[in-house]
Structure formats: structure tokens, C-alpha cells
Write a protein that holds these residues in place. Sequence first.
Motif, PDB file in Angstrom:
ATOM      1  N   LEU A 161      44.727  36.547  51.417  1.00 47.88           N
ATOM      2  CA  LEU A 161      44.467  37.710  50.571  1.00 47.88           C
ATOM      3  C   LEU A 161      45.777  38.386  50.189  1.00 47.88           C
ATOM      4  O   LEU A 161      46.819  38.157  50.802  1.00 47.88           O
ATOM      5  N   ASP A 162      45.712  39.181  49.151  1.00 46.54           N
ATOM      6  CA  ASP A 162      46.856  39.958  48.673  1.00 46.54           C
ATOM      7  C   ASP A 162      46.420  41.413  48.568  1.00 46.54           C
ATOM      8  O   ASP A 162      45.284  41.703  48.179  1.00 46.54           O
ATOM      9  N   GLU A 163      47.322  42.327  48.921  1.00 45.24           N
ATOM     10  CA  GLU A 163      46.988  43.747  48.867  1.00 45.24           C
ATOM     11  C   GLU A 163      48.008  44.482  48.002  1.00 45.24           C
ATOM     12  O   GLU A 163      49.223  44.388  48.233  1.00 45.24           O
ATOM     13  N   PHE A 164      47.468  45.192  47.005  1.00 45.66           N
ATOM     14  CA  PHE A 164      48.286  45.944  46.068  1.00 45.66           C
ATOM     15  C   PHE A 164      47.942  47.422  46.191  1.00 45.66           C
ATOM     16  O   PHE A 164      46.910  47.794  46.745  1.00 45.66           O
ATOM     17  N   ASN A 165      48.792  48.257  45.625  1.00 46.18           N
ATOM     18  CA  ASN A 165      48.460  49.671  45.528  1.00 46.18           C
ATOM     19  C   ASN A 165      48.487  50.060  44.063  1.00 46.18           C
ATOM     20  O   ASN A 165      49.322  49.569  43.290  1.00 46.18           O
ATOM     21  N   SER A 166      47.576  50.909  43.682  1.00 46.55           N
ATOM     22  CA  SER A 166      47.493  51.373  42.298  1.00 46.55           C
ATOM     23  C   SER A 166      47.241  52.867  42.305  1.00 46.55           C
ATOM     24  O   SER A 166      47.063  53.485  43.365  1.00 46.55           O
ATOM     25  N   ASN A 207      42.085  36.003  47.993  1.00 45.84           N
ATOM     26  CA  ASN A 207      42.690  34.970  47.158  1.00 45.84           C
ATOM     27  C   ASN A 207      43.026  33.755  48.025  1.00 45.84           C
ATOM     28  O   ASN A 207      44.183  33.533  48.391  1.00 45.84           O
ATOM     29  N   VAL A 208      42.001  32.973  48.344  1.00 43.55           N
ATOM     30  CA  VAL A 208      42.149  31.869  49.286  1.00 43.55           C
ATOM     31  C   VAL A 208      42.771  30.647  48.611  1.00 43.55           C
ATOM     32  O   VAL A 208      42.351  30.234  47.529  1.00 43.55           O
ATOM     33  N   ASP A 209      43.775  30.099  49.260  1.00 45.19           N
ATOM     34  CA  ASP A 209      44.333  28.796  48.910  1.00 45.19           C
ATOM     35  C   ASP A 209      44.412  28.013  50.214  1.00 45.19           C
ATOM     36  O   ASP A 209      45.240  28.324  51.080  1.00 45.19           O
ATOM     37  N   ALA A 210      43.530  27.041  50.381  1.00 39.61           N
ATOM     38  CA  ALA A 210      43.460  26.305  51.645  1.00 39.61           C
ATOM     39  C   ALA A 210      43.384  24.813  51.381  1.00 39.61           C
ATOM     40  O   ALA A 210      42.910  24.371  50.340  1.00 39.61           O
ATOM     41  N   GLU A 211      43.873  24.048  52.347  1.00 33.04           N
ATOM     42  CA  GLU A 211      43.803  22.592  52.291  1.00 33.04           C
ATOM     43  C   GLU A 211      43.070  22.075  53.520  1.00 33.04           C
ATOM     44  O   GLU A 211      43.253  22.590  54.626  1.00 33.04           O
ATOM     45  N   VAL A 212      42.254  21.064  53.323  1.00 34.74           N
ATOM     46  CA  VAL A 212      41.589  20.429  54.458  1.00 34.74           C
ATOM     47  C   VAL A 212      42.585  19.515  55.161  1.00 34.74           C
ATOM     48  O   VAL A 212      43.293  18.741  54.522  1.00 34.74           O
ATOM     49  N   ARG A 213      42.643  19.642  56.472  1.00 33.50           N
ATOM     50  CA  ARG A 213      43.496  18.752  57.266  1.00 33.50           C
ATOM     51  C   ARG A 213      42.754  17.423  57.418  1.00 33.50           C
ATOM     52  O   ARG A 213      41.821  17.306  58.216  1.00 33.50           O
ATOM     53  N   GLN A 214      43.176  16.428  56.658  1.00 36.15           N
ATOM     54  CA  GLN A 214      42.434  15.178  56.597  1.00 36.15           C
ATOM     55  C   GLN A 214      42.261  14.532  57.965  1.00 36.15           C
ATOM     56  O   GLN A 214      41.171  14.045  58.300  1.00 36.15           O
ATOM     57  N   ASN A 248      36.922  39.094  31.630  1.00 36.51           N
ATOM     58  CA  ASN A 248      37.325  39.448  32.983  1.00 36.51           C
ATOM     59  C   ASN A 248      36.494  38.682  34.011  1.00 36.51           C
ATOM     60  O   ASN A 248      35.342  38.350  33.762  1.00 36.51           O
ATOM     61  N   PHE A 249      37.088  38.437  35.163  1.00 42.41           N
ATOM     62  CA  PHE A 249      36.446  37.654  36.210  1.00 42.41           C
ATOM     63  C   PHE A 249      35.792  38.563  37.255  1.00 42.41           C
ATOM     64  O   PHE A 249      36.300  39.630  37.580  1.00 42.41           O
ATOM     65  N   TRP A 250      34.686  38.050  37.821  1.00 40.16           N
ATOM     66  CA  TRP A 250      34.082  38.677  38.989  1.00 40.16           C
ATOM     67  C   TRP A 250      34.221  37.774  40.210  1.00 40.16           C
ATOM     68  O   TRP A 250      34.207  38.243  41.335  1.00 40.16           O
ATOM     69  N   MET A 251      34.364  36.508  39.963  1.00 41.33           N
ATOM     70  CA  MET A 251      34.572  35.570  41.051  1.00 41.33           C
ATOM     71  C   MET A 251      35.029  34.252  40.455  1.00 41.33           C
ATOM     72  O   MET A 251      34.595  33.851  39.378  1.00 41.33           O
ATOM     73  N   ARG A 252      35.938  33.585  41.161  1.00 36.59           N
ATOM     74  CA  ARG A 252      36.390  32.255  40.732  1.00 36.59           C
ATOM     75  C   ARG A 252      36.478  31.358  41.957  1.00 36.59           C
ATOM     76  O   ARG A 252      36.844  31.805  43.046  1.00 36.59           O
ATOM     77  N   HIS A 287      40.286  26.776  46.367  1.00 37.64           N
ATOM     78  CA  HIS A 287      40.630  28.121  45.909  1.00 37.64           C
ATOM     79  C   HIS A 287      39.365  28.959  45.784  1.00 37.64           C
ATOM     80  O   HIS A 287      38.340  28.473  45.316  1.00 37.64           O
ATOM     81  N   PHE A 288      39.455  30.204  46.198  1.00 34.82           N
ATOM     82  CA  PHE A 288      38.349  31.147  46.024  1.00 34.82           C
ATOM     83  C   PHE A 288      38.950  32.528  45.822  1.00 34.82           C
ATOM     84  O   PHE A 288      39.818  32.951  46.583  1.00 34.82           O
ATOM     85  N   THR A 289      38.489  33.231  44.775  1.00 31.47           N
ATOM     86  CA  THR A 289      39.086  34.524  44.435  1.00 31.47           C
ATOM     87  C   THR A 289      38.024  35.545  44.088  1.00 31.47           C
ATOM     88  O   THR A 289      37.116  35.262  43.294  1.00 31.47           O
ATOM     89  N   MET A 290      38.131  36.728  44.676  1.00 31.06           N
ATOM     90  CA  MET A 290      37.353  37.891  44.265  1.00 31.06           C
ATOM     91  C   MET A 290      38.176  39.125  44.609  1.00 31.06           C
ATOM     92  O   MET A 290      39.129  39.052  45.388  1.00 31.06           O
ATOM     93  N   MET A 291      37.838  40.258  44.004  1.00 29.33           N
ATOM     94  CA  MET A 291      38.614  41.480  44.199  1.00 29.33           C
ATOM     95  C   MET A 291      37.731  42.584  44.765  1.00 29.33           C
ATOM     96  O   MET A 291      36.562  42.709  44.379  1.00 29.33           O
ATOM     97  N   ILE A 292      38.304  43.370  45.685  1.00 25.93           N
ATOM     98  CA  ILE A 292      37.581  44.462  46.326  1.00 25.93           C
ATOM     99  C   ILE A 292      38.425  45.720  46.269  1.00 25.93           C
ATOM    100  O   ILE A 292      39.608  45.702  46.610  1.00 25.93           O
ATOM    101  N   ARG A 293      37.796  46.798  45.835  1.00 20.06           N
ATOM    102  CA  ARG A 293      38.453  48.108  45.829  1.00 20.06           C
ATOM    103  C   ARG A 293      37.446  49.152  46.298  1.00 20.06           C
ATOM    104  O   ARG A 293      36.298  49.155  45.838  1.00 20.06           O
ATOM    105  N   ASP A 294      37.843  49.991  47.216  1.00 17.71           N
ATOM    106  CA  ASP A 294      36.917  50.942  47.836  1.00 17.71           C
ATOM    107  C   ASP A 294      35.739  50.235  48.491  1.00 17.71           C
ATOM    108  O   ASP A 294      34.640  50.788  48.581  1.00 17.71           O
ATOM    109  N   GLY A 295      35.933  49.010  48.931  1.00 16.24           N
ATOM    110  CA  GLY A 295      34.852  48.270  49.547  1.00 16.24           C
ATOM    111  C   GLY A 295      33.832  47.742  48.566  1.00 16.24           C
ATOM    112  O   GLY A 295      32.767  47.262  48.968  1.00 16.24           O
TER     113      GLY A 295
END
Length: 560
Positions: free
Chosen positions: A298-303, A312-319, A351-355, A364-372
Motif C-alpha cells: 500500500l501507499d499512503e499520501f496526505n492531501s 496497491n498490491v504488487d505480488a509474485e507467486v513463489r513458484q 475514474n477507477f473504483w477498483m483494478r 496487481h490489485f488496486t483500490m483507494m480508501i479515505r476516511d475508511g
Amino acid sequence: MDSSFHFYVSNRFPCCVTGYHRKVSHTIRRSRPPFRAFRLTFAVAAATAVILITIRPIATFAAPGATAAPPRISTAAKPQRAHTAGFAPDNRTLFAPIAYLAPPGPARASRAITILNRQLDFQRKISFHPKLAPALQDVVDLLPPRQSTMIRAAALYSKPGVPWRAEPDGTHQICVTGRPSDGDYLYRLAPESRSPEEPARFSGVFGLKPAADSTPTSISSVTGTLGGELMLDTYGIGALVDASADALREVHGDLRPPWDSSPGAFNHHDRAALEKFHRQMPHLAAKFDHYLKFNNLLDEFNSTAGPVVLFNVDAEVRQDALKKYPLLYDFYRKVVPAVTAKSAIVDSHGNFWMREAFDHGHIHFTMMIRDGLLTPFNAAMQPAGEGLALNELARGSYRTLASAQVTSLAMNFGLANLGFATDYRRDSGSVTFATRMDAVPQLIAPPGVHEVMDLIAGDFLRGLATGNGGMKVKLSSRLLPNGIYDFSSVTTAQLNYSPTLELLARIGDAIANKHNDQVRAEERAFGEELFDAFVADYNDARPAIVALDLDKDSQPEKSK
């Protein structure tokens, strides 16, 4: 736990089934995917597996009203506002959302434990230990493998030896019932389709109806129907939605500067989330460490509006970790590196809600959360509107597009423009998803080959997308007067006969059948391995869950 209500009794016979006062009613017209379970994978790393499984089908609605301008993301440290409390505190158990599985009232968390215990016992049987009675096994042996059932449905209608139940309108049906049997879930052939009357009982039907222009000697097209009904004495989809809404609050690292300046950097935010996961769910975390390598979590920003979490998941399967499952390992090693697939849930503004995506072994899996709250984001992964409270949603419409392709001999083959539109409805006792395919899938192939493939498969795909209004799926749960939840699912589609596709399907079946049963057994064993790890963590966390009943600040809000 797999709460998708997708049941398969073998590699061939397809059996899919796959009380609250709403606070707010939103009408949404911006984004839409078919209801399908979010797989027990990477969302668990930031929250709890039993809850986040349901985020995929529910947390894909565009927020009501016009899209707001995205706030500017800054790397400068700013004071955290009071609304940061929208995120769950770090010392709260990751299993806290389970409390929402029980109706509001005293000792809610304790009652939720009792309910979940029953569900876990049932889930183990139906997900990992299906068993076919001999008569049903005989029918299964006459049917094509499930991966080619749709392609060969028109020819299957008249296949001799299949003990079809003939309806007055010409429909041929196979009816099935299911019930727990010791540690297994037993499926039997049934003379007719009847709604189950007891908890943990299942009733399913697979039917084929010839098109109006068909003759007894020429069935060019059929309408296929796959339906199922299941009774449960645990909880309905509405409770899963409420639990999912609360689970989103768990998805964060430390919410502290230094903030990320761009997505994808593994740093103290990722480490904080993983440390909490390892601390509170050590058994499941160990399995993830064994099978996956995380490049980012995940990534955390301030606005100007406060902290923003990009899951923001980027993962590889360990074969090598799959070697204990030799057939899965062989498949992954040979086939998966050539596969790419992706799906994107977008609104009318792009705009995206989930990818999610699978790219040559990278997940890869991506979604955004603000204020829960689930929040839309743009192509630059910046917030692009207000967040959505899933538990307050009474109705909505949403959409998704997907594609998948395989690279072979430096050429790409696959499908694109897989589009689905869904209407979501929820009232005091029921939840319904009504989905239809709303676009004709497009073939991916090199020039020259594309034309040939379109001749082979084009009519079948067009019939699937446009025949009888397009492929439709309806999934619902409703609370009955006796306190039991009735889950039902019905899928219908027009399936045109394609002799060339049938020939290709037969060739594929001959290859797949060699190891199909063993592969399915390995898939179930792998799933139960993760399931066991989750249950171990859940059992260890029970005291912390019960303690929620004594902590007023941690108790779920009462329905209004």
C-alpha cells in the motif's frame, strides 16, 4: 472462507449458486461488475480474509452526485485531522468487522462468533469436501467437462443416455440436491427441483431449452439455465456488506509521514501494515510469506482532505512453493508466464473504483480508501471524488470491463471488451444483484488469424452477449420469517451451436481430462490450507473479539 456461494460438484457438472433499515438511498449511474467473489488472496494481507472476500463484488459503486475535482497530493507533513478516526486504530483486532455478521443488540460480537462458527463448519464441507452420490456421478460422466459445457450445450441437449427431466416447453433439466454428510457435502440426483427447507441444504438445476426455430433433428441454439438455492442459518449478503464496509477501515499502514511521493514504493507504510498482519494473523501471514513475494502492498499520501491510502498490491507467486502441488506447479510454470488478464471498474469520467490484473506472473490489485471509505481514483492514482459508505447504499448500478490474453509464438490470442452491467438493490431483509453482459466480446488475434477465429467463434460470442437480451445472472439473499436466509442464483444465456468450436472443445477436453480430477483435488487442498490458517488465527482472536462487547468505542453502530 469463501462466501461466494459458488459450488462445483466435480470438474464436469456445473452447480452454481453462486434485517436492516437502510440509512440512505443512493441512485448511482457510474460504474458496474458482475457479482463474483473476491478471491482469498491479497486483500487479506491488510485485513481479514473472511470479510474482505466480499469487497470485490460490493465495493465497486461510484459515489452519488457529480465527481469532485481530485485534491492535490502533497508529500509535506500536515497535521492529521479528526476525521482520520475514520480508519480503525492500530490496536483493534483485524477480526472486529465480524461483529457485523450478527444483528444489532447486546453481546453482538459474541453472537457473531457463534454464527461464524456455524458458517466455517459448513464452508469447509461445501468448499473443500464435495462428494457425489453414485447416480449423480454416472450423469457427470456423460457430460462434457465444465470448461466446455457452454460451447457444447446445443449438442448436449440431444445426447443419448443423459437422464434428462423433460418439461412441457421442451426444456431438458438435471436436478440436484445437496446436504452435509459427516465431514463432506453430498450431492444427489433429484427427480425434480424443489426449494430446500432446512439450513445448509442446497437445490440446483441445469436446463437447456431449444430456440423457437429448432426442430427435433436440428437444434441450432439453446437457452441455458443454471440455478441454485441454498438455505443458511448464519447471515445474508447484507451482513457481509456491512462487515466489508467496516473492514475497509482496517486497510492502512501507520498513517504517518514521511508520506509517499508516488505509488509503488515499499517503505514504512507497507512494513507497518505487514507487521500488524503478522502480529494479529500469524498463521495466515506465514502462508502468504511462503507462497508470495510482495513488491508493494500500500501507499499512503496526505492531501488537504487528510490521509489517503492506496491499497496497491504488487505480488509474485513463489513458484517453488507450489511444488507440493505438482500439477498446479506444472500448470503455473508452463502456462501462467504467458497469460495477462485485467479488469477495471470505471465511472463515466474514466475514474477507477477498483483494478486488478495478472501480468506474466505478477498479481496487481488496486483500490483507494479515505476516511475508511472506498474512494474513486484517476489514472494518476489520485483521489477523484467523495468516498462511498457501502453499508448505507440501498441501490445502485455499476459496470466493469475485462480482458485476457495468452502469448504464444510471439502472437497474442484472447478476448477483450468483456463488459457487464449490474443493478444492486437492498432493503430491510434482502439484497439482489442483477447482472447482464452488455457488450459483445472482441477476439484478440493477429491479422489474418483474427478473421478465421471470428468465423469460428463470432456467432457464439454474439449470441452470448445479445441473444435474449444478453447473458444474465441474478444473485440474491433474503431473510425468511423463520430467521433463515435463502440464497438463490440463476444464470441464463443463449448458446448457439458451433461445430468448429465443439471440435476444438473436444480436443481440449481430451487434454484436460487426463489430469482434471487431480488438479481439482490439488486446488481444493491448497484452498483448505489457507482456510485452516485463517481459522487458526480466528480461534486465537476470539478473546479480542468478545472484548468488543465491553468496549463501547469499538461496538458497531446500531441500525438507524
